[in-house]
Enzyme design. Sequence first.
Site, PDB file in Angstrom:
ATOM      1  N   HIS A  12      -4.621   0.230  -0.218  1.00  0.00           N
ATOM      2  CA  HIS A  12      -4.345   0.109  -1.731  1.00  0.00           C
ATOM      3  C   HIS A  12      -3.324  -0.729  -2.098  1.00  0.00           C
ATOM      4  CE1 HIS A  12      -1.285   2.731   0.012  1.00  0.00           C
ATOM      5  NE2 HIS A  12      -0.456   2.121  -1.270  1.00  0.00           N
TER       6      HIS A  12
ATOM      7  N   HIS B  18       0.297  -6.796  -2.900  1.00  0.00           N
ATOM      8  CA  HIS B  18      -0.363  -7.136  -1.671  1.00  0.00           C
ATOM      9  C   HIS B  18      -1.069  -5.640  -1.124  1.00  0.00           C
ATOM     10  CE1 HIS B  18       3.612  -5.327  -0.769  1.00  0.00           C
ATOM     11  NE2 HIS B  18       3.056  -4.880   0.404  1.00  0.00           N
TER      12      HIS B  18
END
Length: 188
Positions: free
Chosen positions: A40, A126
């Site tokens: 995620h 990220h």
Amino acid sequence: MRLFAAINLPESERQRIHAASAPLRESGMPVRWLPVDSFHLTLKFLGEVRPDAVDSIKAVMDRVSKGTHAFDLDLGGFGAFPTIRRPRVIWVGVDPSPALRCLKQDLEWALADLGFARETRAFHPHITLGRAEDGEGAGAFRGLDELAASLSYTGDVPAHRVDLMRSQLSRSGARYTVVHESLLAGAE
């Protein structure tokens, strides 16, 4: 409960990332790799939150999301924090597009009104793939820079909602569950 706001990826994209990052996992480097269903993009870590504060957080997330149009995330490139030679986190990158940066900033400001400290570090979006095991020296990651640079992966993922996530820690790692979904404007 331990909470954070995130954009979850579709299962198909998580599988693509997992396949593209296989050489990293197979390298034998001392890394605890996250399960594919944990991939995620964290937008805001809230930490331990009292149960009576959750409804206010949901309301803020709904308000911010309604003011943000759905957009696409551009994914690609593998790297590590703080450095590729002495990593703590190994990741796949997310382009910090204006839409993503605005959503992050709007969440920061709106949640600050509820008493959550604003993040002062630069936003480096990220998706965490793994965490280096404690106590490993730089030599344990020799060749990681070349390996990461040799991998090919790009993805284009629709961002339609922001999820309020619960993180439950255990010996086998964190388990994430969706507490609330806030749809972005124009999302179906």
